[in-house]
Write an enzyme that holds these catalytic residues in place. Structure first.
Site, PDB file in Angstrom:
ATOM      1  N   ASP A  50       0.811  -1.262  -0.136  1.00 56.92           N
ATOM      2  CA  ASP A  50      -0.024   0.159   0.057  1.00 56.92           C
ATOM      3  C   ASP A  50       0.630   1.360   0.048  1.00 56.92           C
ATOM      4  O   ASP A  50       0.252   2.420  -0.166  1.00 56.92           O
ATOM      5  CB  ASP A  50      -0.999  -0.024   1.185  1.00 56.92           C
ATOM      6  CG  ASP A  50      -1.981  -1.114   0.973  1.00 56.92           C
ATOM      7  OD1 ASP A  50      -2.394  -1.200   0.006  1.00 56.92           O
ATOM      8  OD2 ASP A  50      -2.411  -1.733   2.240  1.00 56.92           O
ATOM      9  N   ASP A  89      -6.497  -4.113  -6.198  1.00 58.87           N
ATOM     10  CA  ASP A  89      -5.947  -2.828  -5.646  1.00 58.87           C
ATOM     11  C   ASP A  89      -4.487  -2.490  -5.828  1.00 58.87           C
ATOM     12  O   ASP A  89      -4.058  -1.197  -5.937  1.00 58.87           O
ATOM     13  CB  ASP A  89      -6.110  -2.589  -4.160  1.00 58.87           C
ATOM     14  CG  ASP A  89      -7.434  -3.645  -3.651  1.00 58.87           C
ATOM     15  OD1 ASP A  89      -7.668  -4.398  -4.277  1.00 58.87           O
ATOM     16  OD2 ASP A  89      -8.038  -3.070  -2.549  1.00 58.87           O
TER      17      ASP A  89
END
Ligand code: GLY
Length: 411
Positions: A118, A178
């Site tokens: 992330d 993602d």
């Protein structure tokens, strides 16, 4: 003749919609500024002291009336600072520049993080926007270091960046759609000229390598992560055993309803991710794939008339996910600039339609509502019974981004 008349009527309707949104923009940005000033005022004392010291606002609970503050290592920590940067861009108000800088610079330790994917999201939405808007190179070393940390999660045998889990985990190799969003940092850092770092300039020597990693991840993901009809899976577990290398050993529903349905936000990440990869590489396969994923969502029989998807394309009648719509609208606006003719117009018109609805009272909070956040009705993780029908920092971020992209298209 009849078709020509229909097309002309559709063009007039599309222009009228755009005019409607153009008229709404000043009020939407002004109201967003009021919201975020209130949010910043409520969050700052919490960030400076007490339980939420050092944390960043993420969401809000209508039940308790409390702001949900998360660690700087939480995957969304770049979105609140990023929204402040977008509001600075939208309004020119120096307040937002000052506050965006404070919240952004809290995130610096993420540049060394290697235990999840992330960091691309986190650092690109915050520092990446700071760099772009302030036209400064003072954050370049930090961003290069982040790209180097993220690239440590790349497994050359599989050609993929591992989303979750230990760098050297032997059993599971988990990837989620993602992850495509994190490639933007790699491509931005790799890009010659803009960063002055490609091909070894200024000491990193990793420009070309970051680009190769991003393309490889996008290519392998393209092969496995979407069904023939363009709908996404959520979690894929790749096999690392010799003889089985690169095979998908397990599908997990993750944040989606089931392995056979498409989780709406994952679908939007895919549309955004492949459009972004086309922006950097100009490889047609990415553009065509982005179109396939967009067409899946836009033509889905379960897409509601207002264009704001249910949280999963297999869950009609359940909660909507405004964040999935915001990500999708932003992606479609960019996609429309790459696709000529009727298809491009279709993507643009759909995004404008979504934005008109997101700006309506159904989704866009009034001042004093929604804990200071802009969009109501986001869904974080329904199967985990977490964050259902709440505001979400990333919903706001992509909403503002989409509005700014629309404004830029009109100038
Ligand atoms: N990256 C997790 C999500 O989209 O909820």
């Amino acid at each position: 003749m009849f078709i020509a008349t229909l097309l002309a009527a559709a063009a007039v309707a599309a222009n009228q919609h755009e005019d409607l949104l153009v008229k709404r923009l000043p009020e939407v940005f002004a109201r967003s500024a009021v919201h975020y000033k209130a949010l910043d005022a409520a969050a700052t004392p919490l960030m400076e002291a007490g339980d939420a010291k050092g944390k960043v606002p993420h969401s809000w609970s209508a039940k308790t009336g409390r702001l949900d503050m998360r660690s700087i290592y939480w995957w969304t920590s770049g979105h609140f600072p990023g929204s402040l940067w977008y509001l600075y861009e939208a309004t020119g108000d120096e307040f937002f520049k000052e506050r965006a800088t404070v919240w952004t610079e809290m995130l610096a330790p993420n540049s060394k993080v290697t235990d999840n994917h992330d960091v691309g999201f986190i650092m690109n939405c915050s520092y990446g926007n700071a760099r772009r808007i302030l036209k400064t190179d003072k954050y370049d070393d930090l961003l290069r270091e982040t790209a180097a940390s993220l690239s440590k999660r790349f497994n050359p045998s599989l050609g993929l960046i591992r989303s979750w889990g230990a760098l050297d985990g032997k059993n599971d190799f988990l990837v989620i759609p993602d992850n495509l969003m994190n490639l933007e940092l790699l491509e931005a850092v790799a890009k010659n000229g803009e960063w002055g770092t490609g091909n070894g300039e200024r000491g990193m020597g990793n420009g070309e390598r970051f680009d190769k990693i991003a393309r490889s991840h996008a290519d392998v993901t393209m092969k496995h992560h979407f069904r023939a009809d363009g709908g996404c899976y959520h979690v894929l577990n790749y096999d690392q055993r010799p003889g089985f290398l690169g095979q998908v050993q397990e599908f997990r529903r993750g944040q989606g309803l089931s392995c056979e349905t498409a989780w709406s936000r994952g679908q939007s990440w895919g549309i955004y991710g492949y459009t972004m990869m086309y922006r950097f590489t100009k490889e047609r396969r990415y553009l065509e794939f982005a179109q396939k994923l967009a067409d899946y969502a836009m033509n889905n029989p379960n897409m509601p008339a207002d264009g704001i998807p249910y949280w999963d394309y297999g869950a009609p009648g359940e909660e909507r996910d405004s964040s999935a719509a915001a990500v999708m609208a932003s992606a479609l606006l960019e996609l429309s600039t790459f696709v000529p003719g009727e298809d491009g117009e279709r993507y643009r018109a759909f995004a404008v339609h979504q934005l008109i609805w997101l700006c309506s009272d159904d989704y866009f909070a009034k001042p004093g509502e929604n804990g200071g956040w802009l969009l109501k009705h986001g869904v974080g993780h329904k199967p985990g019974n977490s964050e259902i029908d709440v505001p979400l920092d990333y919903g706001d971020y992509y909403f503002l981004e989409a509005l700014l992209r629309f404004r830029a298209l009109k100038h």
